[in-house]
Design an enzyme around this catalytic site. Structure first.
Site, PDB file in Angstrom:
ATOM      1  N   LYS A   1      57.050  32.770  18.554  1.00 60.01           N
ATOM      2  CA  LYS A   1      58.641  33.110  18.438  1.00 60.01           C
ATOM      3  C   LYS A   1      58.483  33.627  17.042  1.00 60.01           C
ATOM      4  O   LYS A   1      58.625  33.014  15.737  1.00 60.01           O
ATOM      5  CB  LYS A   1      59.548  31.874  18.295  1.00 60.01           C
ATOM      6  CG  LYS A   1      61.112  32.018  18.362  1.00 60.01           C
ATOM      7  CD  LYS A   1      61.699  31.103  17.212  1.00 60.01           C
ATOM      8  CE  LYS A   1      61.677  31.593  15.898  1.00 60.01           C
ATOM      9  NZ  LYS A   1      62.215  32.814  15.562  1.00 60.01           N
TER      10      LYS A   1
ATOM     11  N   GLU B   1      52.544  26.526   6.764  1.00 64.00           N
ATOM     12  CA  GLU B   1      52.427  27.459   5.366  1.00 64.00           C
ATOM     13  C   GLU B   1      53.904  27.936   4.891  1.00 64.00           C
ATOM     14  O   GLU B   1      54.711  28.394   5.508  1.00 64.00           O
ATOM     15  CB  GLU B   1      51.838  28.706   6.010  1.00 64.00           C
ATOM     16  CG  GLU B   1      50.383  28.681   6.695  1.00 64.00           C
ATOM     17  CD  GLU B   1      49.445  28.502   5.613  1.00 64.00           C
ATOM     18  OE1 GLU B   1      49.633  28.495   4.517  1.00 64.00           O
ATOM     19  OE2 GLU B   1      48.412  27.901   5.817  1.00 64.00           O
ATOM     20  N   LEU B   2      54.389  27.083   3.797  1.00 66.67           N
ATOM     21  CA  LEU B   2      55.692  26.961   3.637  1.00 66.67           C
ATOM     22  C   LEU B   2      55.883  27.623   1.956  1.00 66.67           C
ATOM     23  O   LEU B   2      54.898  28.593   1.948  1.00 66.67           O
ATOM     24  CB  LEU B   2      55.931  25.673   3.377  1.00 66.67           C
ATOM     25  CG  LEU B   2      55.811  24.757   4.481  1.00 66.67           C
ATOM     26  CD1 LEU B   2      56.091  23.217   4.418  1.00 66.67           C
ATOM     27  CD2 LEU B   2      56.340  25.526   5.810  1.00 66.67           C
TER      28      LEU B   2
ATOM     29  N   CYS C   1      55.311  34.479  -0.215  1.00 65.56           N
ATOM     30  CA  CYS C   1      55.056  33.245  -0.670  1.00 65.56           C
ATOM     31  C   CYS C   1      54.174  32.958  -1.653  1.00 65.56           C
ATOM     32  O   CYS C   1      54.159  32.040  -2.450  1.00 65.56           O
ATOM     33  CB  CYS C   1      54.284  32.374   0.418  1.00 65.56           C
ATOM     34  SG  CYS C   1      53.244  33.265   1.203  1.00 65.56           S
TER      35      CYS C   1
ATOM     36  N   GLU D   1      62.220  29.369  -5.524  1.00 67.27           N
ATOM     37  CA  GLU D   1      61.443  30.869  -5.079  1.00 67.27           C
ATOM     38  C   GLU D   1      62.392  31.964  -5.119  1.00 67.27           C
ATOM     39  O   GLU D   1      63.562  32.204  -4.488  1.00 67.27           O
ATOM     40  CB  GLU D   1      61.268  30.555  -3.615  1.00 67.27           C
ATOM     41  CG  GLU D   1      59.922  31.578  -3.026  1.00 67.27           C
ATOM     42  CD  GLU D   1      59.293  31.074  -1.567  1.00 67.27           C
ATOM     43  OE1 GLU D   1      60.412  30.405  -0.952  1.00 67.27           O
ATOM     44  OE2 GLU D   1      58.274  31.540  -1.264  1.00 67.27           O
TER      45      GLU D   1
ATOM     46  N   SER E   1      44.790  37.023  -0.866  1.00 67.81           N
ATOM     47  CA  SER E   1      44.924  37.227   0.543  1.00 67.81           C
ATOM     48  C   SER E   1      43.632  37.835   1.295  1.00 67.81           C
ATOM     49  O   SER E   1      43.108  38.904   0.700  1.00 67.81           O
ATOM     50  CB  SER E   1      46.085  37.797   1.162  1.00 67.81           C
ATOM     51  OG  SER E   1      47.410  37.199   0.621  1.00 67.81           O
TER      52      SER E   1
HETATM   53  P1  NAD Z   1      62.531  30.599   7.476  1.00 74.42           P
HETATM   54  O1  NAD Z   1      62.019  29.283   7.204  1.00 74.42           O
HETATM   55  O2  NAD Z   1      64.238  30.556   7.098  1.00 74.42           O
HETATM   56  O3  NAD Z   1      62.065  31.173   8.871  1.00 74.42           O
HETATM   57  C1  NAD Z   1      60.723  30.926   9.466  1.00 74.42           C
HETATM   58  C2  NAD Z   1      60.812  31.266  10.732  1.00 74.42           C
HETATM   59  O4  NAD Z   1      61.343  29.909  11.276  1.00 74.42           O
HETATM   60  C3  NAD Z   1      61.622  32.505  11.576  1.00 74.42           C
HETATM   61  O5  NAD Z   1      61.321  32.621  12.624  1.00 74.42           O
HETATM   62  C4  NAD Z   1      62.923  31.783  11.767  1.00 74.42           C
HETATM   63  O6  NAD Z   1      63.788  32.034  12.692  1.00 74.42           O
HETATM   64  C5  NAD Z   1      62.492  30.207  12.178  1.00 74.42           C
HETATM   65  N1  NAD Z   1      63.412  29.111  12.059  1.00 74.42           N
HETATM   66  C6  NAD Z   1      64.452  29.007  11.267  1.00 74.42           C
HETATM   67  N2  NAD Z   1      64.989  27.636  11.484  1.00 74.42           N
HETATM   68  C7  NAD Z   1      64.509  27.132  12.409  1.00 74.42           C
HETATM   69  C8  NAD Z   1      64.573  26.128  13.257  1.00 74.42           C
HETATM   70  N3  NAD Z   1      65.614  25.151  13.134  1.00 74.42           N
HETATM   71  N4  NAD Z   1      63.682  25.811  14.362  1.00 74.42           N
HETATM   72  C9  NAD Z   1      62.554  26.641  14.714  1.00 74.42           C
HETATM   73  N5  NAD Z   1      62.735  27.837  14.218  1.00 74.42           N
HETATM   74  C10 NAD Z   1      63.411  27.846  13.007  1.00 74.42           C
HETATM   75  O7  NAD Z   1      62.097  31.509   6.489  1.00 74.42           O
HETATM   76  P2  NAD Z   1      62.067  33.290   6.494  1.00 74.42           P
HETATM   77  O8  NAD Z   1      63.219  33.497   5.554  1.00 74.42           O
HETATM   78  O9  NAD Z   1      61.780  33.776   7.594  1.00 74.42           O
HETATM   79  O10 NAD Z   1      60.678  33.532   5.428  1.00 74.42           O
HETATM   80  C11 NAD Z   1      60.553  33.499   4.024  1.00 74.42           C
HETATM   81  C12 NAD Z   1      59.909  31.998   3.632  1.00 74.42           C
HETATM   82  O11 NAD Z   1      58.586  31.995   4.133  1.00 74.42           O
HETATM   83  C13 NAD Z   1      59.738  31.834   2.131  1.00 74.42           C
HETATM   84  O12 NAD Z   1      60.110  30.606   1.746  1.00 74.42           O
HETATM   85  C14 NAD Z   1      58.094  31.979   2.149  1.00 74.42           C
HETATM   86  O13 NAD Z   1      57.574  31.433   0.895  1.00 74.42           O
HETATM   87  C15 NAD Z   1      57.465  31.555   3.444  1.00 74.42           C
HETATM   88  N6  NAD Z   1      56.310  31.953   3.543  1.00 74.42           N
HETATM   89  C16 NAD Z   1      55.592  31.315   3.309  1.00 74.42           C
HETATM   90  C17 NAD Z   1      53.969  31.829   3.777  1.00 74.42           C
HETATM   91  C18 NAD Z   1      52.691  30.972   3.687  1.00 74.42           C
HETATM   92  O14 NAD Z   1      51.752  31.418   4.064  1.00 74.42           O
HETATM   93  N7  NAD Z   1      52.781  29.720   2.922  1.00 74.42           N
HETATM   94  C19 NAD Z   1      53.943  33.146   4.014  1.00 74.42           C
HETATM   95  C20 NAD Z   1      54.976  34.000   4.302  1.00 74.42           C
HETATM   96  C21 NAD Z   1      56.342  33.553   3.986  1.00 74.42           C
END
Ligand code: NAD
Length: 491
Positions: A185, A261-262, A295, A392, A452
């Site tokens: 997804k 991965e947050l 991130c 962040e 990375s």
């Molecule tokens: P987000 O958490 O809003 O969304 C991430 C994914 O989750 C998207 O596909 C979104 O549609 C989905 N999602 C959202 N709510 C959901 C739910 N209730 N149930 C299921 N899926 C759901 O994050 P974002 O804005 O897309 O990305 C930015 C964040 O991602 C930042 O916090 C960044 O640090 C983090 N990130 C972490 C890494 C890592 O490897 N640690 C890498 C890249 C990004």
């Protein structure tokens, strides 16, 4: 600058539908949602909008081929991954254009992302044939301990918008190598790269149903039934800590394996003995790669008092000279942020920092007009009370504070709920070692602004997540260990 014809042909060169059991199809009821270009705010195309029923159909497909896929020869899985690696590189122009169109970063950065995504397929094609167990004599000598590693089973992979090709790749490649089937997804802002990746995999010979892709505008309601279905065995998520917590809660119902991965809040530390030129170069990479929407982006600069002025002046000169514009323009260094909310969030953080006493050195004002642009910004003398010290930023803003004492600096660096990566610049080997050991993060960039690597274990501690992606441990996230106790009577 790419022409309108090139843009149209890039968009029409990828499917806009769901992939379920090898068939490209519309969503239930024919629903669609619009993918926007962050450089203009205009719609690029409509994509099929999966419903909960579509998600269950995708899990049906993944479950029905799990057993046969798990039984394929490791070399066969390796060859599919190797062909995917080659196909991704062969399509670098088209894929880079898709990344730039739906996510915004410059074409140069997008090309780097395609190579990085391909690296994961190259890496895991080599790991697929190295899944090993162990054999040993038990303590009492009357038995043998035998272990094997088996695929976890059908996985749900959820990815964010900021790295729309490589983050799906970082999950899909090890899942294929391990013999797992999956439902992917992608983020609703950036579904096109995930759909293009699925096409590449089909062409590389991946059997129908092993990967199923369900773009949706309703991520929560659409994926929730999968968490409640006992056939799902794992969720691998990359995204915000807030959503990660919700998914950890969802995963509890069926005791799913999880990889998380947050978010991050990376300290970037420049010691008094650092090579300041190298630190500035590292800072430009750690801050500006992916427009700061990463991130692993440096979020808090901690610079020793002795070198703070030199570092700040140089960094401001480098960031201030970067060209802001559409990622499709070859002159552009810094593309648009993903949406208006992201730009407003960055602007609010900068305004708050200035309000509490930070000094604006360069940048600091959002650009008017279409697109979600924000200029590279450097803030000095940032008080620890500023919001961006704790949140962040996810944008091109470098907040700098100074330190004089290493102990105080480590306490400040670790004073965050996050723990993804730390950057450290020092020429003293002893200091490099003890600081690397003391910093509470899953990764440390030592005299380097970039960590990375498909061959390295990527991941964080604390609220930055659980598990590692890539490296020789990356495949373990998709494998269960089974132990067989052999009875061996004395001979
Ligand atoms: P987000 O958490 O809003 O969304 C991430 C994914 O989750 C998207 O596909 C979104 O549609 C989905 N999602 C959202 N709510 C959901 C739910 N209730 N149930 C299921 N899926 C759901 O994050 P974002 O804005 O897309 O990305 C930015 C964040 O991602 C930042 O916090 C960044 O640090 C983090 N990130 C972490 C890494 C890592 O490897 N640690 C890498 C890249 C990004």
């Amino acid at each position: 600058m790419s022409t309108a014809v090139e843009v149209t042909s890039a968009i029409s060169g990828v499917r806009h539908s769901l992939l379920v059991s090898g068939a490209w199809r519309e969503a239930t009821g024919g629903r669609t949602f619009t993918v926007e270009d962050p450089a203009t705010g205009e719609g690029l195309c409509a994509v099929a909008d999966a419903s909960p029923e579509d998600a269950i159909a995708a899990l049906d497909a993944a479950s029905s081929v799990q057993l046969s896929w798990a039984r394929t020869a490791p070399r066969e899985r390796a060859e599919i991954l190797r062909r995917a690696h080659q196909l991704l590189l062969a399509r670098i122009d088209h894929l880079a254009m898709l990344i730039t169109l739906e996510m915004g970063k410059s074409l140069l950065e997008s090309r780097r992302e395609v190579s990085y995504a391909a690296d994961y397929f190259g890496w895991f094609s080599e790991e697929a044939v190295r899944i090993a167990g162990e054999w040993k004599v038990n303590g009492t000598g009357d038995g043998r301990i035998v272990t094997m590693r088996q695929p976890v089973g059908p996985c749900l992979l959820i990815t964010p918008w900021n790295v729309p090709l490589a983050l799906p790749a970082r999950k899909v490649a090890p899942a294929i190598a391990a013999g797992c089937t999956m439902v992917l997804k992608p983020a609703s802002q950036t579904p096109l790269c995930a759909l293009a990746l699925a096409e590449v995999l089909a062409e590389a010979g991946l059997p129908d149903g092993v990967i199923n892709v369900i773009p949706t505008s309703t991520s929560g309601p659409t994926t929730k039934p999968l968490f409640d279905d006992p056939r799902l065995r794992k969720v691998s998520f990359t995204g915000s800590t807030a959503v990660g917590k919700i998914l950890l809660g969802n995963a509890a119902a069926n005791i799913l394996r999880v990889s998380m991965e947050l978010g991050g809040n990376a300290p970037f530390i420049v010691c008094a003995d650092a090579d300041v030129d190298a630190a500035v170069r590292g800072a430009v990479t750690a801050k500006m790669r992916n427009l700061g929407e990463a991130c692993v982006a440096a979020n808090r600069f901690l610079v020793h008092d002795d070198v703070a002025e030199e570092f700040t002046t140089e960094l401001a000169a480098r960031l201030g000279s970067m060209v802001v514009g559409s990622g499709l323009d070859p002159a552009t260094d810094v593309g648009p942020l993903i949406d208006t909310a992201a730009r407003d969030h960055v602007a609010a953080l900068v305004d708050d920092a200035v309000d509490v006493g930070a000094r604006l050195v360069v940048g600091g004002a959002a650009t008017d007009g279409p697109g979600h642009f924000y200029p590279p910004t450097v803030l000095a003398d940032v008080p620890r009370s500023a919001r961006l010290w704790h949140e962040e930023i996810f944008g091109p803003v470098a907040p700098i504070a100074t330190f004089t004492d290493d102990e105080e600096m480590v306490r400040t660096a670790n004073d965050t709920q996050f723990g993804l990566v730390s950057y450290l610049f020092t020429r003293d080997v002893g200091r490099a070692v003890w600081l690397s050991e003391r910093l509470e993060s899953g990764m440390v960039g030592l005299n380097r602004g970039f960590v990375s690597d498909a061959g390295a274990p990527f991941g964080g501690v604390k609220h930055s997540g659980l598990g590692r992606e890539g490296g020789s441990v990356g495949i373990d996230e998709y494998l269960e260990i089974k132990y067989v106790a052999l009875d061996v009577p004395p001979g």
